[in-house]
Design a protein around this motif. Structure first.
Motif, PDB file in Angstrom:
ATOM      1  N   MET A   9       0.845  -1.204   0.000  1.00 36.49           N
ATOM      2  CA  MET A   9       0.000   0.000   0.000  1.00 36.49           C
ATOM      3  C   MET A   9       0.881   1.255   0.000  1.00 36.49           C
ATOM      4  N   PRO A  10       0.693   2.151  -0.945  1.00 43.88           N
ATOM      5  CA  PRO A  10       1.552   3.349  -0.978  1.00 43.88           C
ATOM      6  C   PRO A  10       1.348   4.232   0.253  1.00 43.88           C
ATOM      7  N   VAL A  11       2.472   4.658   0.791  1.00 42.31           N
ATOM      8  CA  VAL A  11       2.435   5.516   1.979  1.00 42.31           C
ATOM      9  C   VAL A  11       3.014   6.875   1.615  1.00 42.31           C
ATOM     10  N   ASN A  12       2.291   7.936   1.918  1.00 42.75           N
ATOM     11  CA  ASN A  12       2.824   9.277   1.698  1.00 42.75           C
ATOM     12  C   ASN A  12       3.217   9.898   3.028  1.00 42.75           C
ATOM     13  N   GLN A  13       4.270  10.692   2.975  1.00 40.14           N
ATOM     14  CA  GLN A  13       4.729  11.347   4.193  1.00 40.14           C
ATOM     15  C   GLN A  13       4.051  12.713   4.326  1.00 40.14           C
ATOM     16  N   TYR A  14       3.628  13.011   5.521  1.00 43.62           N
ATOM     17  CA  TYR A  14       2.978  14.294   5.772  1.00 43.62           C
ATOM     18  C   TYR A  14       3.588  14.988   6.976  1.00 43.62           C
ATOM     19  N   VAL A  15       3.613  16.311   6.920  1.00 48.06           N
ATOM     20  CA  VAL A  15       3.998  17.096   8.087  1.00 48.06           C
ATOM     21  C   VAL A  15       2.717  17.439   8.821  1.00 48.06           C
ATOM     22  N   VAL A  16       2.673  17.093  10.102  1.00 52.11           N
ATOM     23  CA  VAL A  16       1.454  17.324  10.879  1.00 52.11           C
ATOM     24  C   VAL A  16       1.658  18.545  11.765  1.00 52.11           C
ATOM     25  N   PHE A  17       0.684  19.421  11.800  1.00 48.85           N
ATOM     26  CA  PHE A  17       0.755  20.564  12.704  1.00 48.85           C
ATOM     27  C   PHE A  17      -0.605  20.796  13.359  1.00 48.85           C
ATOM     28  N   GLU A  18      -0.546  21.574  14.412  1.00 52.86           N
ATOM     29  CA  GLU A  18      -1.770  21.763  15.173  1.00 52.86           C
ATOM     30  C   GLU A  18      -2.245  23.209  15.118  1.00 52.86           C
ATOM     31  N   ILE A  19      -3.540  23.367  14.986  1.00 55.64           N
ATOM     32  CA  ILE A  19      -4.151  24.674  15.183  1.00 55.64           C
ATOM     33  C   ILE A  19      -5.411  24.430  15.998  1.00 55.64           C
ATOM     34  N   GLU A  20      -5.522  25.152  17.094  1.00 53.39           N
ATOM     35  CA  GLU A  20      -6.718  25.046  17.944  1.00 53.39           C
ATOM     36  C   GLU A  20      -6.992  23.587  18.298  1.00 53.39           C
ATOM     37  N   ASP A  21      -5.910  22.872  18.654  1.00 54.86           N
ATOM     38  CA  ASP A  21      -6.016  21.468  19.061  1.00 54.86           C
ATOM     39  C   ASP A  21      -6.567  20.542  17.982  1.00 54.86           C
ATOM     40  N   ARG A  22      -6.592  21.021  16.778  1.00 57.28           N
ATOM     41  CA  ARG A  22      -6.966  20.120  15.696  1.00 57.28           C
ATOM     42  C   ARG A  22      -5.714  19.812  14.894  1.00 57.28           C
ATOM     43  N   GLU A  23      -5.667  18.622  14.329  1.00 59.13           N
ATOM     44  CA  GLU A  23      -4.468  18.245  13.598  1.00 59.13           C
ATOM     45  C   GLU A  23      -4.663  18.410  12.096  1.00 59.13           C
ATOM     46  N   PHE A  24      -3.701  19.088  11.499  1.00 61.02           N
ATOM     47  CA  PHE A  24      -3.722  19.271  10.057  1.00 61.02           C
ATOM     48  C   PHE A  24      -2.441  18.688   9.476  1.00 61.02           C
ATOM     49  N   ALA A  25      -2.469  18.393   8.188  1.00 60.28           N
ATOM     50  CA  ALA A  25      -1.257  17.850   7.583  1.00 60.28           C
ATOM     51  C   ALA A  25      -1.090  18.391   6.167  1.00 60.28           C
ATOM     52  N   VAL A  26       0.157  18.535   5.796  1.00 58.33           N
ATOM     53  CA  VAL A  26       0.455  18.909   4.410  1.00 58.33           C
ATOM     54  C   VAL A  26       1.491  17.935   3.871  1.00 58.33           C
ATOM     55  N   ASP A  27       1.423  17.699   2.578  1.00 61.40           N
ATOM     56  CA  ASP A  27       2.342  16.797   1.895  1.00 61.40           C
ATOM     57  C   ASP A  27       3.786  17.253   2.121  1.00 61.40           C
ATOM     58  N   ILE A  28       4.611  16.342   2.586  1.00 60.44           N
ATOM     59  CA  ILE A  28       5.980  16.735   2.942  1.00 60.44           C
ATOM     60  C   ILE A  28       6.789  17.211   1.721  1.00 60.44           C
ATOM     61  N   GLU A  29       6.376  16.750   0.567  1.00 64.25           N
ATOM     62  CA  GLU A  29       7.078  17.158  -0.656  1.00 64.25           C
ATOM     63  C   GLU A  29       7.009  18.678  -0.853  1.00 64.25           C
ATOM     64  N   ARG A  30       5.944  19.260  -0.334  1.00 58.70           N
ATOM     65  CA  ARG A  30       5.736  20.690  -0.526  1.00 58.70           C
ATOM     66  C   ARG A  30       6.412  21.538   0.534  1.00 58.70           C
ATOM     67  N   VAL A  31       6.858  20.898   1.607  1.00 56.83           N
ATOM     68  CA  VAL A  31       7.405  21.659   2.722  1.00 56.83           C
ATOM     69  C   VAL A  31       8.896  21.887   2.516  1.00 56.83           C
ATOM     70  N   LYS A  32       9.285  23.139   2.586  1.00 52.58           N
ATOM     71  CA  LYS A  32      10.699  23.448   2.420  1.00 52.58           C
ATOM     72  C   LYS A  32      11.404  23.416   3.775  1.00 52.58           C
ATOM     73  N   THR A  33      10.930  24.225   4.693  1.00 51.42           N
ATOM     74  CA  THR A  33      11.487  24.205   6.037  1.00 51.42           C
ATOM     75  C   THR A  33      10.389  24.552   7.027  1.00 51.42           C
ATOM     76  N   ILE A  34      10.688  24.325   8.293  1.00 56.05           N
ATOM     77  CA  ILE A  34       9.775  24.779   9.347  1.00 56.05           C
ATOM     78  C   ILE A  34      10.566  25.753  10.208  1.00 56.05           C
ATOM     79  N   GLU A  35      10.036  26.954  10.367  1.00 56.62           N
ATOM     80  CA  GLU A  35      10.783  28.016  11.027  1.00 56.62           C
ATOM     81  C   GLU A  35      10.075  28.467  12.293  1.00 56.62           C
ATOM     82  N   LYS A  36      10.877  28.937  13.231  1.00 53.92           N
ATOM     83  CA  LYS A  36      10.272  29.615  14.367  1.00 53.92           C
ATOM     84  C   LYS A  36       9.774  30.973  13.883  1.00 53.92           C
ATOM     85  N   VAL A  37       8.852  31.510  14.616  1.00 51.56           N
ATOM     86  CA  VAL A  37       8.270  32.785  14.183  1.00 51.56           C
ATOM     87  C   VAL A  37       9.283  33.911  14.383  1.00 51.56           C
ATOM     88  N   THR A  38       9.576  34.610  13.308  1.00 49.77           N
ATOM     89  CA  THR A  38      10.445  35.776  13.413  1.00 49.77           C
ATOM     90  C   THR A  38       9.586  37.007  13.168  1.00 49.77           C
TER      91      THR A  38
END
Lengths: 658, 141
Positions: free
Chosen positions: B1-30
């Motif tokens: 079964m094909p498995v895709n990698q996702y980056v999971v993040f939280e907003i308002e205690d709900r979990e969201f995910a985006v395709d890891i292929e699209r994620v360049k970096t994760i930064e702290k808020v500047t």
């Protein structure tokens, strides 16, 4: 291998070759007897033919072939160079240009029919065709089967497949040998499986081969079919196909050895000749350059940071380091800019031909003199400056230079002169277009602009001579008595002016009635790094490009008056519209309506406006960074820059305010 | 079964995910510089090692209510359609592989306020992870 990867190279080289062909033809017209010019033209057409053929652009190949025949005729002194001939060659050049444009746009050369041209080429030559001389390139390696091959072939034979050994020799004029070989492979792979090739596919891709390729193919087609399919591939000098004998047959495909010793020598000189053209230009991937620019900008940021440190604590060391760093950044900046710089020749090159054609069309005798072609300008400027210059030159020929008869009457030399000059002046590049024609007729300008309803007589009366001349830059203005297909349609100089101004430059006119006119264009050397004034608006900071700032004044808030619902102040007796930056930028209106306010007076052409800011931070060199596709087209914002502390500051575009 | 990698993040205690292929970096808020004249969900731009990158306020974009940044807050830098942009998150928690089978993309989200940005929903035991449609999320119109 993908033929597309060659397309870019092909196009780039074609553009270069066409450019040099253009120059050579102009020279040939002047010096019909010069053999070296002729040789150069011949060489270029020949190269073009080879390239086009390889890429499968038959129309282009045919046309260049026709040109080549004609040129060969000249070389062998069967025909003489005259205007008809040069004109015809120019037409061919246009034809080639059209093909190239089509290829650049659509990837195919298009349906342009150049049979007429070819026929005329043939007629000029007296239908005499030069014989294509045959040369032979040799080959050293022969095909040998190893055990595995033998086994594969044996099996294939058992299953009723045909096995052929094919020898293909490419035409000696073939420029992109590997691309051609690729086409051969492609053609054959439609018919069957290629199990072996000598030289190997890798070597062929790297162009590590002479001209001969041998292949072993397993196919269901018969010999005739294979031969037929290869017949459609151009630039093959020779194709030999025979059945492969297996298993233990020793290949007896012995090729004629290199019969022409001059061959290698010949290509040697050819290559040297090539260099003389390609050496003039350097192709650098613009992305890499941009990256380099990015690094430099980082350096500049560090420099700024250090400067800020100094303001905090003072140590002699910091001072020294700073100076050093400054020197390095300056040098690095210069070096990088140089890579981005391109001689303005790139733009100028097309003008001699244009002037020639235009003067012929208009029945005028014009000579174009160019100075300072080597002046270097940023690439971004080069790409933009062509059209405005074309416009100015057309204008000079059409409106400036008088017809021959009139010039005689006036006692001027019959040949009109247009001078195109480029030079550096401080941090700017100056390009001048000067002619010795009739100059700008101020009375006629005034008359025309009243007639076309642009201005009233009263408005004009208030203008001095210089201001009247400036009228030619108004939108919709044209003085040409009759509309030619070149100019006189009233879309003209205003476009030039807008274009130049959008590049951060300016245009001026110097007019000498009856003696000629001179258009002077001033452009910044680069569009990537600018001087800017940093200001505070509320808690935010913005950068205002220095070249759009006229002055900075402070005055009492109470001096703001309301005139027709607009806020204005009187500055030295002139009315200055006031822009509340905080409001315009969507910040809360926090201004205290008393005490002093700081006004940055910005300008766009003659228009002025005063921007009220909350504080001045200072003048700084900033690197313009695009906001990106995502945020493009935001009113008031021209881009962004990164400040010494790493924060992003936006660059204000003052134009929408004016 | 094909498995895709996702980056999971939280907003308002709900979990969201985006395709890891699209994620360049994760930064702290500047520090984010506001850009005037943009829609309210465009927070502004940040300096990402010399590049100026726009940042989208994911909460505003999806109508999830306001909250200040804290030390857990992150900006996830994405690459969509050749342009880079960051989206804010309360926290970025993990990278997980999700089997394609577990993603239900035919749900009827009508009534849900953030339905427009959902590409699918993955159910992993107790968790429900919403996979976001980045193209829609980053579309300005």
């Amino acid at each position: 291998m993908d033929a597309n990867q060659f397309l870019d190279i092909f196009l780039e080289e074609t553009v270069e070759h066409l450019e040099s062909l253009n120059n050579c033809l102009l020279q040939l017209e002047k010096l019909p007897e010069d053999k070296s010019v002729l040789d150069e033209i011949f060489r270029v057409s020949h190269t073009l033919k080879g390239m086009a053929g390889t890429m499968g652009f038959t129309g282009m190949a045919q046309l260049t072939h026709g040109m080549e025949n004609l040129l060969d005729g000249i070389r062998k002194q069967r025909i003489k160079v005259n205007t008809v001939l040069v004109d015809l060659l120019f037409e061919c050049l246009d034809g080639l240009q059209a093909y190239a444009n089509n290829i650049a746009g659509e990837g195919v050369e298009g349906e342009t029919d150049n049979h007429g041209l070819l026929e005329r080429l043939g007629r000029l030559l007296g239908a005499e065709k030069s014989e294509d001389c045959q040369e032979d390139g040799g080959s050293q390696t022969d095909i040998e089967f190893n055990d595995h091959d033998t086994m594969v072939l044996g099996k294939a034979r058992q299953q009723g497949f045909n096995c052929f050994i094919i020898k293909v020799r490419l035409d000696k004029n073939c420029m992109l040998k590997s691309a051609r070989a690729f086409i051969v492979f492609n053609t054959l792979e439609k018919k069957g499986d290629i199990i072996k090739s000598v030289p190997s596919v890798e070597d062929i891709e790297d162009e590590k081969f002479d001209r001969t390729i041998r292949l072993v193919i397993i196919t269901q087609s018969d010999l005739d079919e294979i031969e037929g399919s290869l017949a459609s591939v151009s630039e093959l000098e020779e194709v030999e196909i025979r059945e492969a004998y297996i298993p233990d047959e020793i290949d007896n495909f012995h090729l004629e050895e290199d019969t022409n010793e001059d061959y290698t020598k010949d290509t040697g000189t050819k290559q040297r000749g090539r260099k003389s053209i390609t050496g003039k230009t350097v192709r650098v991937d613009i992305n890499r350059l941009d990256n380099l620019m990015n690094l430099v900008s980082e350096l500049i940021i560090i420099k700024t940071r250090l400067e800020e440190n100094r303001d905090g604590g003072e140590e002699a060391d910091t001072e020294e380091t700073l100076e050093y760093l400054e020197r390095i950044t300056t040098n690095l900046h210069d070096a990088v800019m140089k890579v981005r710089m391109v001689p303005i020749e790139r733009v100028f090159n097309r003008f001699p031909r244009m002037v020639r054609d235009l003067s012929k069309n208009l029945g005028k005798d014009t000579r174009l003199l160019m100075y300072g072609e080597e002046t270097e300008v940023d690439r971004t400027v080069i790409d933009e400056i062509g059209d405005p210059l074309i416009h100015l030159i057309r204008n000079s020929i059409d409106h400036g230079i008088e017809p021959v008869e009139e010039r005689k009457k006036l006692g001027k030399p019959t040949e009109g002169k247009i001078m195109l000059k480029a030079f550096h002046d401080g941090n700017t590049v100056v390009i001048e277009v000067e002619d010795d024609g009739s100059g700008i007729d101020i009375k006629r300008i005034a008359q025309k602009s009243v007639q076309s309803g642009l201005y009233s007589q009263q408005q004009l009366d208030a203008l001095n001579e210089e201001e009247l001349v400036e009228l030619i830059f108004s939108p919709g203005f044209s003085t040409a008595g009759k509309v030619s297909d070149l100019s006189g349609r009233g879309v003209g100089l205003d476009v030039v002016k807008t274009k130049i101004e959008s590049l951060g430059g300016m245009v001026e006119v110097e007019n000498k009635p009856a003696l000629g006119s001179k258009f002077i264009i001033r452009l910044p050397l680069t569009l990537a790094i600018i001087q800017a004034l940093l200001v505070n608006v509320g808690l935010e900071s913005y950068a205002i490009p220095l070249n759009s700032i006229k002055e900075i004044v402070t005055m009492e808030y109470s001096r703001i008056k309301n005139v027709q619902n607009r806020e204005v102040v009187l500055l030295r007796g002139e009315i200055l519209p006031i822009i509340r930056l905080d409001r315009e930028l969507g910040l809360e209106d926090h201004s205290v309506l008393k005490g002093e306010m700081t006004i940055v007076v910005v300008r766009k052409g003659e228009k002025l406006a005063g921007m009220v800011v909350d504080g001045l931070i200072g003048q700084q060199e900033i690197v313009i960074k695009p906001l990106g596709k995502f945020l493009s087209g935001i009113r008031y914002i021209a881009g962004a820059t990164i400040l010494g502390d790493g924060r992003v500051s936006l660059i204000l575009d003052v134009n929408p305010f004016l | 079964m094909p498995v895709n990698q996702y980056v999971v993040f939280e907003i308002e205690d709900r979990e969201f995910a985006v395709d890891i292929e699209r994620v360049k970096t994760i930064e702290k808020v500047t520090e984010i510089t506001r850009v005037p004249g943009t829609q309210d969900f465009v927070m502004g731009v940040i300096n990402l090692r010399g590049d100026v990158i726009p940042v989208i306020d994911t909460r505003k974009r999806m109508d999830l209510g306001d909250r200040d940044f804290d030390s857990e807050s992150r900006i996830i830098i994405m690459n969509v359609d050749d342009m880079e942009a960051g989206i804010t998150a309360d926290s970025a928690t993990e990278v997980i592989g999700i089997e394609r089978d577990l993603i239900d993309s035919n749900l009827d989200f009508s009534g849900d306020r953030d339905d427009g940005f959902i590409k699918g929903v993955a159910r992993l035991q107790e968790r429900i992870i919403v996979i976001l449609d980045l193209e829609k999320l980053l579309r300005l119109a």
